[in-house]
Enzyme design. Structure first.
Site, PDB file in Angstrom:
ATOM      1  CG  HIS A  17      -1.893  -1.094   1.244  1.00 29.45           C
ATOM      2  ND1 HIS A  17      -2.781  -1.314   0.228  1.00 29.45           N
ATOM      3  CD2 HIS A  17      -2.133  -2.049   2.165  1.00 29.45           C
ATOM      4  CE1 HIS A  17      -3.522  -2.366   0.526  1.00 29.45           C
ATOM      5  NE2 HIS A  17      -3.144  -2.830   1.703  1.00 29.45           N
ATOM      6  CB  THR A  18      -0.090   4.831  -0.286  1.00 30.51           C
ATOM      7  OG1 THR A  18      -0.992   4.451  -1.300  1.00 30.51           O
ATOM      8  CG2 THR A  18       0.649   6.084  -0.666  1.00 30.51           C
ATOM      9  CD  GLN A  19       2.750   1.094   4.248  1.00 26.73           C
ATOM     10  OE1 GLN A  19       2.775   1.850   5.210  1.00 26.73           O
ATOM     11  NE2 GLN A  19       1.878   0.105   4.159  1.00 26.73           N
ATOM     12  CE1 TYR A  20       7.360   5.942  -1.489  1.00 34.61           C
ATOM     13  CE2 TYR A  20       7.458   4.107   0.047  1.00 34.61           C
ATOM     14  CZ  TYR A  20       7.653   4.610  -1.224  1.00 34.61           C
ATOM     15  OH  TYR A  20       8.109   3.791  -2.221  1.00 34.61           O
TER      16      TYR A  20
ATOM     17  CG  ASP B   2      -4.562   1.348   0.888  1.00 33.31           C
ATOM     18  OD1 ASP B   2      -3.566   2.075   0.667  1.00 33.31           O
ATOM     19  OD2 ASP B   2      -5.368   1.010   0.009  1.00 33.31           O
TER      20      ASP B   2
END
Lengths: 219, 270
Positions: free
Chosen positions: B47-50, B151
């Site tokens: 997932h979008t971790q940053y 997420d």
């Protein structure tokens, strides 16, 4: 970059004291994150029924989700049983609700206070995953370590190890209990940066519910 | 699992014999190759971790007749100021304006969710339109739900509006923390603008005073927040409706003595 965390600690302190015919529940109104204050007037308390009040500190988003969940469960209960839930029943429900999320817990530290079915004051204290206990008084949250020894000292409760078990409600009068709560919050606000701004104090007794607030230091 | 361990131990043998060569782990031994295959299949969704492109602070205040929300038009790609005309203020329904900081693409996705929400609301054709309180509640649920899925939508959102004479100003964070206040600020604004709000904000602020206060705060942000941009928009929400200003530049003054040699006389600096 620092790793993302689904949790935050928004601080706050909650206290409840049970008397023979009353219960006092109190919580401060500061909402923090790290060294920042988000708002100075955010209530940590939630009235679940006319004789039952929940005060919670920890992660605000989880706390709100928990409160909404309990409210919804209580609504269903009222439709099914045509009465409001008793405080001890609500205490068990809260425990089950917390344990249901045992492996992705609500980061919420709760004190539930109110009157039981006999009209006696009752206080239930929890950990984040639902272990709970009925006590005469309790505190949870960021100021807990500062408050608890003072409450132990001033309320002089009988040891829970005594047999036969002693009455856990405090012999203090309602007014004395409220004064004690004001004092311990003023003290906690001196040393705990997550406690301050104001304290909301709710007294539940046979007549109903009374709310009052006291200003605390804002730095 | 057993083959995993076998593969791993082989890897360490390789590591000790030749300098750590990742290829050897996957190519040389069949069991190691299998374990690689299973790791791929079992690997959790990523997932979008940053964030990639981010917007800086958004500020919001209540004033006498309604709500003011301000944001600059910058979009940073890491520390590069990549975009300079990003619209970060959007009106929602008839009564609300939302300002987004954080990941720009996530903000645009949220705006699509809100378009769907307002469209569905309009299709009832009951003459009723969702207000700021409802939009705020919706956003809180969306943000909290996404954090529950690990997420997150990488934004802090500020929401303001006026409906039936009631002013509303609130905020939601990436993980669902939300509250209402007379003045709010996201990101750096929480450190630099809110102390100014606490000093100077009052309930009966006029429109002109409100705009001046926001501009003052943005000037401070511009001087001290490297990702802030000298081009801002201000949204005004009143009983009459919402208006979002065209982007305009702030007047700045860089000739302060302290700006020329900021560490002069400071012990330990050069």
């Amino acid at each position: 970059m620092a790793n993302w965390s689904p949790y935050d600690n928004n601080g706050g302190t909650c206290v409840a004291i049970a008397g023979t015919d009353y219960c006092v529940i109190a919580a401060d109104t500061r909402l923090s994150t790290g060294y920042s204050i988000l708002t100075r007037e955010h209530t940590k308390m939630c009235q679940l029924s006319d004789k039952c009040i929940l005060a919670s500190s920890g992660f605000q988003a989880d706390i709100r989700a928990l409160q909404k969940n309990l409210d919804a469960q209580h609504q269903i209960y009222q439709h099914q049983h045509s009465k409001k839930m008793s405080c001890p029943a609500m205490a068990q429900l809260l425990s089950n609700t917390l344990y249901y999320k045992r492996f992705f817990p609500y980061y919420a530290f709760n004190v539930l206070g109110g009157l039981d079915s006999e009209g006696k004051g009752c206080v239930f204290t929890y950990d984040a995953v639902g272990s709970y206990e009925r006590v005469g008084y309790s505190s949870q949250g960021s100021g807990q370590q500062l408050l608890m020894p003072v409450l132990d000292n001033q309320l002089q409760a009988a040891s829970p190890l005594l047999l036969p078990s002693q009455e856990s409600a405090t012999p203090l009068s309602e007014g004395e209990a409220v004064d004690l709560i004001m004092d311990v919050f003023a003290s906690a606000a001196e040393r705990d940066i997550y406690t301050g701004d104001a304290v909301e104090i709710v007294v539940v007794n046979a007549e109903g519910i009374k709310r009052q607030t006291m200003e605390l230091r804002k730095d | 699992m057993a083959s995993d361990t076998k593969g791993e131990s082989k890897f360490f043998v390789f590591q000790s014999l030749q300098t750590s060569n990742l290829k050897s782990l996957f190519v040389d031994s069949s069991s190691a190759a299998t374990s690689f295959g299973t790791t791929l299949a079992k690997s959790p969704l990523s997932h979008t971790q940053y964030p990639y492109v981010t917007g800086s602070s958004v500020l919001g205040i209540k004033y006498k007749d309604g709500i003011l929300i301000a944001a600059d038009c910058g979009g940073s790609y890491g520390s590069t100021l990549r975009y300079k005309s990003v619209e970060r203020l959007k009106s929602v329904g008839k009564f609300s304006v939302i300002g987004g900081s954080g990941e720009i693409s996530d903000f645009q996705q949220i705006m699509r969710y809100l378009d769907e929400l307002t469209l569905n609301d309009r299709m009832w054709d009951d003459g009723n339109s969702i207000g700021p309180k409802e939009v705020h509640n919706y956003l809180c649920r969306v943000m909290y739900n996404r954090r529950n899925k690990f997420d997150p939508l990488w934004n802090t959102l500020i929401l303001g509006g006026v409906k039936k004479g009631v002013k509303y100003l609130g905020m939601v964070s990436m993980i669902g923390v939300h509250f209402r206040e007379n003045h709010v600020a996201s990101g750096f604004g929480n450190h630099l603008a809110r102390p100014i709000f606490r000093d100077e904000w009052k309930e009966e602020l006029t429109l002109e005073e409100g705009i001046l206060l926001l501009e003052k705060c943005f000037r401070v942000l511009l001087y001290r927040d490297r990702s802030a941009v000298n081009k801002i928009q201000i949204a005004n929400v009143t009983e009459e409706g919402t208006t979002i200003s065209k982007p305009y530049a702030l007047q700045t003054h860089w000739e302060y003595k302290a700006f020329h040699n900021p560490t002069q006389g400071v012990e330990g600096s050069w």
